[in-house]
Design a protein around this motif. Structure first.
Motif, PDB file in Angstrom:
ATOM      1  N   ASP A 261       0.829  -1.215   0.000  1.00  0.00           N
ATOM      2  CA  ASP A 261       0.000   0.000   0.000  1.00  0.00           C
ATOM      3  C   ASP A 261       0.861   1.261   0.000  1.00  0.00           C
ATOM      4  N   ILE A 262       1.975   1.218   0.716  1.00  0.00           N
ATOM      5  CA  ILE A 262       2.860   2.398   0.749  1.00  0.00           C
ATOM      6  C   ILE A 262       3.447   2.669  -0.627  1.00  0.00           C
ATOM      7  N   THR A 263       3.870   1.619  -1.339  1.00  0.00           N
ATOM      8  CA  THR A 263       4.414   1.842  -2.690  1.00  0.00           C
ATOM      9  C   THR A 263       3.349   2.423  -3.608  1.00  0.00           C
ATOM     10  N   ASN A 264       2.103   1.933  -3.499  1.00  0.00           N
ATOM     11  CA  ASN A 264       1.019   2.473  -4.327  1.00  0.00           C
ATOM     12  C   ASN A 264       0.668   3.905  -3.916  1.00  0.00           C
ATOM     13  N   TYR A 265       0.686   4.169  -2.618  1.00  0.00           N
ATOM     14  CA  TYR A 265       0.359   5.509  -2.119  1.00  0.00           C
ATOM     15  C   TYR A 265       1.372   6.534  -2.645  1.00  0.00           C
ATOM     16  N   VAL A 266       2.651   6.193  -2.571  1.00  0.00           N
ATOM     17  CA  VAL A 266       3.689   7.128  -3.028  1.00  0.00           C
ATOM     18  C   VAL A 266       3.641   7.274  -4.553  1.00  0.00           C
ATOM     19  N   LEU A 324       9.509  -7.966 -14.032  1.00  0.00           N
ATOM     20  CA  LEU A 324       9.453  -7.298 -15.334  1.00  0.00           C
ATOM     21  C   LEU A 324       9.532  -5.806 -15.078  1.00  0.00           C
ATOM     22  N   ALA A 325      10.607  -5.175 -15.507  1.00  0.00           N
ATOM     23  CA  ALA A 325      10.849  -3.774 -15.172  1.00  0.00           C
ATOM     24  C   ALA A 325       9.692  -2.881 -15.601  1.00  0.00           C
ATOM     25  N   GLY A 326       9.134  -2.162 -14.640  1.00  0.00           N
ATOM     26  CA  GLY A 326       8.092  -1.202 -14.913  1.00  0.00           C
ATOM     27  C   GLY A 326       6.731  -1.794 -15.152  1.00  0.00           C
ATOM     28  N   VAL A 327       6.611  -3.126 -15.124  1.00  0.00           N
ATOM     29  CA  VAL A 327       5.336  -3.771 -15.447  1.00  0.00           C
ATOM     30  C   VAL A 327       4.782  -4.541 -14.258  1.00  0.00           C
ATOM     31  N   MET A 328       5.505  -5.566 -13.806  1.00  0.00           N
ATOM     32  CA  MET A 328       5.022  -6.372 -12.685  1.00  0.00           C
ATOM     33  C   MET A 328       6.185  -7.146 -12.081  1.00  0.00           C
ATOM     34  N   GLY A 329       6.138  -7.316 -10.769  1.00  0.00           N
ATOM     35  CA  GLY A 329       7.167  -8.069 -10.080  1.00  0.00           C
ATOM     36  C   GLY A 329       6.994  -9.568 -10.248  1.00  0.00           C
ATOM     37  N   GLY A 330       8.006 -10.302  -9.840  1.00  0.00           N
ATOM     38  CA  GLY A 330       7.949 -11.755  -9.917  1.00  0.00           C
ATOM     39  C   GLY A 330       7.482 -12.361  -8.607  1.00  0.00           C
ATOM     40  N   ALA A 331       6.818 -13.511  -8.707  1.00  0.00           N
ATOM     41  CA  ALA A 331       6.323 -14.192  -7.506  1.00  0.00           C
ATOM     42  C   ALA A 331       7.478 -14.692  -6.645  1.00  0.00           C
ATOM     43  N   ASN A 332       8.655 -14.902  -7.249  1.00  0.00           N
ATOM     44  CA  ASN A 332       9.795 -15.440  -6.492  1.00  0.00           C
ATOM     45  C   ASN A 332      10.470 -14.395  -5.606  1.00  0.00           C
ATOM     46  N   SER A 333      10.030 -13.136  -5.665  1.00  0.00           N
ATOM     47  CA  SER A 333      10.595 -12.110  -4.780  1.00  0.00           C
ATOM     48  C   SER A 333       9.484 -11.323  -4.083  1.00  0.00           C
ATOM     49  N   GLU A 334       8.293 -11.909  -4.037  1.00  0.00           N
ATOM     50  CA  GLU A 334       7.121 -11.220  -3.507  1.00  0.00           C
ATOM     51  C   GLU A 334       7.243 -10.986  -2.003  1.00  0.00           C
ATOM     52  N   LEU A 361       2.487  -8.624 -23.477  1.00  0.00           N
ATOM     53  CA  LEU A 361       2.063  -9.582 -22.458  1.00  0.00           C
ATOM     54  C   LEU A 361       0.636  -9.336 -21.985  1.00  0.00           C
ATOM     55  N   GLY A 362       0.019  -8.241 -22.443  1.00  0.00           N
ATOM     56  CA  GLY A 362      -1.346  -7.927 -22.001  1.00  0.00           C
ATOM     57  C   GLY A 362      -1.396  -7.542 -20.543  1.00  0.00           C
ATOM     58  N   LEU A 363      -0.320  -6.936 -20.039  1.00  0.00           N
ATOM     59  CA  LEU A 363      -0.252  -6.520 -18.630  1.00  0.00           C
ATOM     60  C   LEU A 363      -0.284  -4.998 -18.554  1.00  0.00           C
ATOM     61  N   ARG A 364      -1.429  -4.439 -18.222  1.00  0.00           N
ATOM     62  CA  ARG A 364      -1.546  -2.990 -18.071  1.00  0.00           C
ATOM     63  C   ARG A 364      -1.764  -2.689 -16.597  1.00  0.00           C
ATOM     64  N   SER A 365      -0.971  -1.793 -16.062  1.00  0.00           N
ATOM     65  CA  SER A 365      -1.072  -1.454 -14.650  1.00  0.00           C
ATOM     66  C   SER A 365      -0.884   0.047 -14.481  1.00  0.00           C
ATOM     67  N   GLU A 366      -1.178   0.525 -13.259  1.00  0.00           N
ATOM     68  CA  GLU A 366      -0.957   1.938 -12.960  1.00  0.00           C
ATOM     69  C   GLU A 366       0.518   2.299 -13.127  1.00  0.00           C
ATOM     70  N   ALA A 367       1.395   1.367 -12.782  1.00  0.00           N
ATOM     71  CA  ALA A 367       2.830   1.626 -12.906  1.00  0.00           C
ATOM     72  C   ALA A 367       3.248   1.726 -14.367  1.00  0.00           C
ATOM     73  N   SER A 368       2.822   0.756 -15.187  1.00  0.00           N
ATOM     74  CA  SER A 368       3.219   0.779 -16.598  1.00  0.00           C
ATOM     75  C   SER A 368       2.653   2.005 -17.296  1.00  0.00           C
ATOM     76  N   LEU A 369       1.445   2.424 -16.909  1.00  0.00           N
ATOM     77  CA  LEU A 369       0.844   3.630 -17.500  1.00  0.00           C
ATOM     78  C   LEU A 369       1.744   4.838 -17.307  1.00  0.00           C
ATOM     79  N   ARG A 370       2.331   4.964 -16.129  1.00  0.00           N
ATOM     80  CA  ARG A 370       3.184   6.123 -15.835  1.00  0.00           C
ATOM     81  C   ARG A 370       4.550   5.984 -16.491  1.00  0.00           C
ATOM     82  N   PHE A 371       5.127   4.790 -16.477  1.00  0.00           N
ATOM     83  CA  PHE A 371       6.429   4.623 -17.125  1.00  0.00           C
ATOM     84  C   PHE A 371       6.331   4.851 -18.632  1.00  0.00           C
ATOM     85  N   GLU A 372       5.215   4.428 -19.234  1.00  0.00           N
ATOM     86  CA  GLU A 372       5.046   4.610 -20.675  1.00  0.00           C
ATOM     87  C   GLU A 372       5.118   6.079 -21.065  1.00  0.00           C
TER      88      GLU A 372
END
Length: 817
Positions: A261-266, A324-334, A361-372
């Motif tokens: 939540d803190i990462t999303n808030y910032v 995946l840089a700027g898109v989504m993290g991996g489950a192995n480091s969650e 990859l069909g992965l759209r997120s709030e993070a990827s939107l901003r990095f794009e």
């Protein structure tokens, strides 16, 4: 972008302005507010209550009888059917007389003989979007944090008295994808100051240096310009504070845990996406920013096992990819419940790289939107420190000393010059230098006077959309107020609009063919290879042409670009015949595509063609006359009318052979321009085999090469006065060889008849035993007229005699006896 009014008020003083006022001002200044959402859907008289005790209902297994302290001075007895209700909880309590969304009124009631003095509410009953709540809050009653004060209005506890402005941002305004970006905008509009948070306030640090435990290496230098990380230890993963959850929910993001939540808030606050890794799951604490290897795989946080491609940017440790840089993290480091050490990432990735990976990859997120859209380079470190300090405050973490980073480049600060004359000249205003300077100061742009009427403006990196002085002019215009710009008539040289010759001809063709009873169709530019091979493209060398195929066709029927319009017109005719529409008269003007290359290295040649098709009956059956099938001369008449409307009066029709056409009923359409003979196109009947393959009756078509039509067409209309003197008509019938074209006879008559000959008509052609084998009789009607006087019998006889003599000498045509 969803903007909470209450959250926004922390960064800029909005007192005196409602959410609707701000929406109006934002929209008028260029950022459209699409919706204003009230978070309170109709909740009144609902407070925080404390469940003192819970007992089973004496007459109902699924009901509980609860004693609740709601701050009213007495304990309330409330019957509740929720499975998760229990003593000791803080819950929302709707008192008697309360109103809930959906028109529900709370009254005293008896449930199975037990009185109930209110209702313990679920999130849904309060009008909250259950999908945005933490999973544990999505079923049963809503359980509030234990520190919630009894008797407090639930609208205050859950921030339901807030309003949310949903911004409809244009692609260039990525700066408004953050609360601080919107705050800068509001402050500029209202003329007030922006109150920035202190990124490091509340941060507790350790004596350890972060560089001793973690390292950062950027291998993909074109895809990542800056990567920074901090190490936070001794964190305790749990729920985030309620105020933070409320703000995330208002922004449309579901709370998960305090760390996430803190990462999303910032991210929402600064517009800088962050990611938290479990530091103990990063091998050796070494972070490598690199491109994926061929066939490399990664299970992302959504549980999907993804095969990566070499262009995809990864965050990896020495052993494996972890995100995946700027898109989504991996489950192995969650980050999980037992995580105690956090490696916090803040970086600047190339927007093109993130966009390509996200889309593929069909992965759209709030993070990827901003990095794009490219993040603010100045926010990378501030956002990192802000998140680390919040983790220190709300997750009990202690932050290691220092930031571990690698910075390869930093965008240059844009400095632009602008004169007062240019401002007022463009906007039509009479602004002063002080007014213009004030606008840039309100925008927090650094501005200095470079002369009496010139400014030097330094644009902060958060406004990457401003690169030229005209962008500065736009900022001045929208903050000055579009409504304040005076309305004046334009001055200057104007050029009246007009259609080009080509546009005029195409419109004329459409009009004439429509008036002739043909309907215009629009067909696909793609067809199947088999149909492309049936007809020869007009004016093209068939032997050297190659099919132009799609690399990923959706079907065989639409796999190559067409090289003729006729296959599509045939398909339209078949489609109509299959639906009992046997009489089809259609045309289309469109492009065909030609190339001689097997593998395209340049764009194919694009030619414009007009094609028409006519099949079925000439007219509908009527009691006064029989209907008859359409024939070659019906379509030829339409084509002659069309050419005449374009100023082409000397067209000739010569027997020709062409693939897909009937071998004996096809003609090339030619005109003479100077000494050159131009082939405009073809007209004829479809080949019998083609008609059989498509189950068509006799079908007639024509094709015109529009480039040649444009060249031959006249763009002026010649008018003649009406004749004042009478005409004289002479009919003759000549017998000639059956293979002689009537057009040749007419051409000879026109040449020899001279100025006195006004028109030539063919009114009969006869073949039979009385004429003789290999012969035919052609009856011509010749009209003679002089524009200035009445012709004499002698003049007519002389001219007519020359015509008869020329027909005999040139073509062996004798007068029929």
């Amino acid at each position: 972008m969803k903007v909470s009014y209450q959250w926004l008020s922390e960064y800029v003083d909005v007192s005196g302005y409602t959410a609707r006022d701000l929406a109006e001002k934002l929209t008028r200044s260029g950022i459209e507010v699409d919706v204003i959402e009230e978070r309170n859907k109709g909740v009144t008289k609902v407070v925080v209550g404390h469940v003192v005790s819970r007992e089973k209902h004496p007459d109902a297994d699924k009901l509980n009888v609860c004693k609740v302290n709601a701050g009213t001075g007495e304990e309330l007895q409330i019957v509740c059917g929720a499975k998760n209700v229990d003593a000791g909880q803080k819950v929302p309590v709707a008192l008697v007389g309360a109103k809930l969304p959906g028109g529900l009124d709370i009254k005293r009631a008896k449930l199975r003989g037990v009185e109930s003095q209110g209702m313990i509410c679920s999130a849904k009953e309060l009008g909250l979007n259950e999908k945005l709540l933490p999973k544990e809050q999505q079923e049963g009653i809503l359980v509030l944090p234990t520190e919630s004060e009894v008797g407090t209005e639930i609208t205050n506890v859950l921030s339901l008295d807030d309003e949310v402005l949903e911004l409809e941002l244009t692609p260039n305004r990525s700066d408004a994808l953050s609360m601080l970006g919107v705050a800068y905008e509001i402050a500029a509009i209202l003329g007030r100051e922006v109150k920035l948070p202190n990124p490091e306030q509340g941060m507790e640090t350790t004596g350890q240096q972060a560089s001793e435990a973690i390292s950062v290496t950027i291998d993909a230098k074109e895809q990542c310009a800056h990567y920074s990380a901090r190490l936070i230890e001794n964190v305790k993963v749990g729920p985030s504070p309620l105020w933070m959850q409320n703000r995330l929910i208002a922004a449309g993001i579901r709370p998960i845990s305090n760390i996430v939540d803190i990462t999303n808030y910032v991210m929402l606050e600064y517009g800088q996406p962050l990611h938290a890794f479990d530091a103990d799951r990063i091998a050796g604490g070494a972070v490598h920013v690199r491109l994926a290897k061929e066939g490399e795989r990664l299970v992302t946080l959504d549980g999907a096992d993804r095969t990566l491609e070499p262009h995809m940017l990864l965050i990896a440790d020495p052993e494996k990819p972890v995100g995946l840089a700027g898109v989504m993290g991996g489950a192995n480091s969650e980050v999980e419940e037992g995580t105690t050490r956090i490696l916090l990432e803040s970086a600047r990735f190339a927007g093109s790289s993130v966009r390509r990976t996200s889309r593929q990859l069909g992965l759209r997120s709030e993070a990827s939107l901003r990095f794009e859209k490219e993040v603010n380079a100045d926010a990378v470190i501030d956002a990192l420190n802000r998140a680390a300090s919040l983790m220190s405050q709300y997750a009990g973490g202690r932050v290691a000393q220092g930031i571990v980073e690698q910075k390869l480049s930093q965008p240059a600060e844009v400095s632009l010059s602008l004169t007062l004359e240019r401002v007022n000249g463009y906007l039509g205003t009479s602004m002063t230098m002080d007014e213009v300077q004030d606008i840039f100061s309100r925008l927090n742009f650094s501005v200095e006077k470079a002369g009496a009427e010139e400014l030097t403006v330094k644009v902060p990196r958060r406004r990457a959309d401003i690169t030229r002085d005209v962008d500065l002019l736009e900022e001045v215009a929208r903050l000055y107020g579009y409504d304040n710009i005076p309305t004046e008539l334009m001055t200057g040289v104007t050029t009246p609009g007009a259609l080009t010759k080509e546009q005029t001809i195409r419109r004329g063709i459409r009009t004439v063919l429509n008036q002739s009873g043909l309907h215009e169709v629009v067909t696909y530019s793609l067809t199947q290879p088999r149909l492309n091979e049936v007809f020869r493209p007009l004016g093209a060398d068939t032997q050297n042409l190659k099919p132009i195929g799609l690399s990923l066709p959706m079907s065989e029927e639409r796999s190559v670009l067409r090289s003729s319009l006729l296959p599509h017109l045939i398909e339209v005719a078949v489609y109509n015949r299959n639906r009992n529409m046997d009489d089809v008269a259609i045309f289309e003007t469109a492009s065909i595509f030609l190339t001689e290359e097997d593998a395209l290295t340049k764009l194919p040649e694009e030619r414009t063609v007009t094609a028409a098709l006519w099949t079925g009956k000439r007219s509908e059956p009527h009691w006064s006359e029989k209907s008859r099938p359409v024939d070659f001369f019906d379509l030829k008449g339409v084509l002659e009318k069309l050419l005449a409307s374009l100023g082409i009066h000397n067209a000739s029709f010569e027997a020709a052979q062409a693939p897909g056409y009937h071998p004996g009923r096809t003609a090339a359409v030619r005109v003479t321009a100077g000494e050159a003979s131009i082939e405009l196109g073809l007209i004829g009947q479809l080949h019998p085999q083609v008609q059989h393959d498509f189950d068509l009756d006799d079908t007639y078509v024509f094709e015109l090469d529009m480039a040649e039509v444009y060249r031959a067409a006249g763009n002026t209309i010649a008018y003649r006065t009406l004749p004042r003197f009478p005409a004289v008509t002479r009919d003759i019938a000549v017998v000639a060889d059956a293979g002689l074209a009537v057009g040749q006879l007419k051409a000879t008559v026109a040449e020899v008849g001279g100025e006195l000959l006004e028109s030539i008509g063919v009114f009969d052609i006869y073949t039979g035993e009385r004429i003789g084998e290999g012969k035919k009789s052609v009856a011509l009607s010749l009209v003679y007229r002089h524009p200035e006087r009445t012709l004499t019998d002698e003049e007519i006889a002389e001219a007519h005699g020359k015509v008869v003599a020329a027909l005999e000498s040139r073509h062996g045509a004798e007068l029929r006896k």
